[in-house]
Design an enzyme around this catalytic site. Structure first.
Site, PDB file in Angstrom:
ATOM      1  N   HIS A 141      80.830  49.565   1.303  1.00 18.41           N
ATOM      2  CA  HIS A 141      79.325  50.294   1.109  1.00 18.41           C
ATOM      3  C   HIS A 141      79.672  51.397   0.159  1.00 18.41           C
ATOM      4  O   HIS A 141      80.208  52.609   0.481  1.00 18.41           O
ATOM      5  CB  HIS A 141      78.780  50.646   2.415  1.00 18.41           C
TER       6      HIS A 141
ATOM      7  N   HIS B  68      86.157  52.480   6.288  1.00 20.11           N
ATOM      8  CA  HIS B  68      86.680  53.686   6.952  1.00 20.11           C
ATOM      9  C   HIS B  68      88.242  53.925   6.802  1.00 20.11           C
ATOM     10  O   HIS B  68      88.752  55.001   7.352  1.00 20.11           O
ATOM     11  CB  HIS B  68      86.289  53.748   8.618  1.00 20.11           C
TER      12      HIS B  68
ATOM     13  N   HIS C 117      76.963  45.052  12.196  1.00 21.44           N
ATOM     14  CA  HIS C 117      76.654  46.558  12.505  1.00 21.44           C
ATOM     15  C   HIS C 117      76.662  46.875  13.995  1.00 21.44           C
ATOM     16  O   HIS C 117      76.146  46.001  14.931  1.00 21.44           O
ATOM     17  CB  HIS C 117      75.343  47.082  12.204  1.00 21.44           C
TER      18      HIS C 117
ATOM     19  N   THR D 194      74.572  53.284   8.725  1.00 18.73           N
ATOM     20  CA  THR D 194      73.242  52.842   8.256  1.00 18.73           C
ATOM     21  C   THR D 194      72.423  52.517   9.513  1.00 18.73           C
ATOM     22  O   THR D 194      72.858  51.707  10.482  1.00 18.73           O
ATOM     23  CB  THR D 194      73.398  51.569   7.395  1.00 18.73           C
TER      24      THR D 194
ATOM     25  N   ASN E  18      84.755  45.174   6.749  1.00 17.35           N
ATOM     26  CA  ASN E  18      84.185  46.396   6.152  1.00 17.35           C
ATOM     27  C   ASN E  18      85.420  47.493   5.939  1.00 17.35           C
ATOM     28  O   ASN E  18      85.673  48.038   7.327  1.00 17.35           O
ATOM     29  CB  ASN E  18      82.958  46.872   6.665  1.00 17.35           C
TER      30      ASN E  18
ATOM     31  N   ARG F 252      78.228  54.238  -1.216  1.00 18.94           N
ATOM     32  CA  ARG F 252      77.089  55.218  -0.782  1.00 18.94           C
ATOM     33  C   ARG F 252      76.793  56.147  -2.104  1.00 18.94           C
ATOM     34  O   ARG F 252      77.741  56.373  -2.681  1.00 18.94           O
ATOM     35  CB  ARG F 252      77.411  56.059   0.376  1.00 18.94           C
TER      36      ARG F 252
ATOM     37  N   ARG G 139      80.889  59.236   0.043  1.00 24.01           N
ATOM     38  CA  ARG G 139      81.640  59.809   1.280  1.00 24.01           C
ATOM     39  C   ARG G 139      82.834  58.985   1.826  1.00 24.01           C
ATOM     40  O   ARG G 139      83.779  59.708   2.329  1.00 24.01           O
ATOM     41  CB  ARG G 139      80.782  59.951   2.362  1.00 24.01           C
TER      42      ARG G 139
ATOM     43  N   GLU H 265      70.829  39.672   6.136  1.00 24.59           N
ATOM     44  CA  GLU H 265      72.124  40.318   7.024  1.00 24.59           C
ATOM     45  C   GLU H 265      71.043  40.953   8.286  1.00 24.59           C
ATOM     46  O   GLU H 265      70.415  41.931   8.056  1.00 24.59           O
ATOM     47  CB  GLU H 265      72.962  41.252   6.477  1.00 24.59           C
TER      48      GLU H 265
HETATM   49  N1  PXP Z   1      76.825  45.401   7.675  1.00 25.50           N
HETATM   50  C1  PXP Z   1      76.147  46.452   7.228  1.00 25.50           C
HETATM   51  C2  PXP Z   1      75.042  46.194   6.102  1.00 25.50           C
HETATM   52  C3  PXP Z   1      76.483  47.800   7.272  1.00 25.50           C
HETATM   53  O1  PXP Z   1      75.715  48.719   6.629  1.00 25.50           O
HETATM   54  C4  PXP Z   1      77.653  48.100   7.865  1.00 25.50           C
HETATM   55  C5  PXP Z   1      78.077  49.620   8.260  1.00 25.50           C
HETATM   56  O2  PXP Z   1      78.490  50.037   6.954  1.00 25.50           O
HETATM   57  C6  PXP Z   1      78.274  46.969   8.807  1.00 25.50           C
HETATM   58  C7  PXP Z   1      77.895  45.599   8.252  1.00 25.50           C
HETATM   59  C8  PXP Z   1      79.382  47.157   9.529  1.00 25.50           C
HETATM   60  O3  PXP Z   1      79.236  47.913  10.634  1.00 25.50           O
HETATM   61  P1  PXP Z   1      80.238  48.405  11.737  1.00 25.50           P
HETATM   62  O4  PXP Z   1      80.969  49.338  10.985  1.00 25.50           O
HETATM   63  O5  PXP Z   1      79.635  49.128  12.761  1.00 25.50           O
HETATM   64  O6  PXP Z   1      80.961  47.310  12.132  1.00 25.50           O
END
Ligand code: PXP
Length: 236
Positions: free
Chosen positions: A42, A9, A190, A100, A6, A44, A48, A150
């Site tokens: 994501h 960031h 997550h 999330t 992901n 959003r 953001r 997920e």
């Molecule tokens: N999976 C989903 C559905 C998420 O919303 C997120 C955070 O955006 C992640 C995975 C990744 O989470 P993390 O950034 O804590 O690894």
């Protein structure tokens, strides 16, 4: 297990200056070249971090498995059908949250979710529902016709190394088993990081982990390519 990185960031950092660096596209390319199986973003509602142009540019210029995380809104459905990502992960979204915070409540809106995802599935997009490890959410997800879920690993990650860890871990394990018995493929994500991710190996048949914050954080110190490779070493 597959790894989806992901890269939201990277966009957070770029947006802090309002300029072009660091490039989200370059980050996606580095992740794929380092062995990641896919890119997760994501989009959003408040944009953001990731913006529309980011996802469309990646889709057009990078040959990779693209997973779009998105809320249950008409706007997002329209974007997904235009973008045609390989996968869509349907997530809950609150404007005020930092990230999330919990899984999607599929149970209390089964028919709404079912009709929301139907056009995506019909176009060949792999749809997963981001849910808490809870029996009624798994069964409701099955009802909607989603082929993937997920599991939200935030509670497990938060409880890691505490007396609550085992209970949270068992919930993930049991929900995975139940989902698999219903023919659903199970992903997770997550809050997973380099310390807590190893227990995902104890859950048979997990398909994919989606990990963002810990990989991007580590990349600040050792580079994105090394951070991705190190995570792959831990999950393969
Ligand atoms: N999976 C989903 C559905 C998420 O919303 C997120 C955070 O955006 C992640 C995975 C990744 O989470 P993390 O950034 O804590 O690894």
């Amino acid at each position: 297990m597959r790894l989806g990185v992901n890269i939201d960031h990277i966009a957070t950092l770029r947006n802090a200056r309002g300029e072009k660096e660091p490039s989200v596209f370059d980050a996606a390319k580095i992740c794929i070249n380092s062995g990641a199986n896919g890119i997760t973003t994501h989009l959003r509602e408040d944009r953001r971090h990731i913006k529309d142009d980011d996802v469309f540019y990646i889709r057009k210029h990078l040959d990779c498995f693209l997973n779009l995380e998105m809320a249950v809104t008409d706007e997002m459905q329209e974007i997904a059908l235009k973008l045609m990502p390989d996968a869509c992960c349907i997530v809950p979204e609150k404007r005020q949250e930092v990230t999330t915070e919990g899984g999607l409540d599929v149970f209390s809106q089964q028919d709404k979710i079912k009709s929301f995802i139907a056009p995506l599935i019909a176009k060949g997009i792999k749809v997963s529902l981001f849910i808490d490890a809870d029996e009624k959410q798994v069964k409701a997800s099955h009802y909607t016709g989603a082929e993937f879920i997920e599991l939200h690993t935030g509670a497990y990650s938060g409880a890691f190394n505490s007396p609550l860890e085992e209970a949270e871990f068992i919930k993930l394990k049991n929900s995975t088993k139940l989902a698999q018995s219903l023919g659903i493929t199970v992903n997770a994500g997550h809050g997973l990081n380099y310390i807590n991710v190893h227990r995902m190996h104890e859950i048979d048949g997990l398909n994919e982990l989606n990990i963002g914050h810990s990989i991007i954080s580590k990349a600040v110190f050792i580079g994105l390519d090394n951070a991705v490779k190190e995570m792959i070493r831990l999950i393969k």
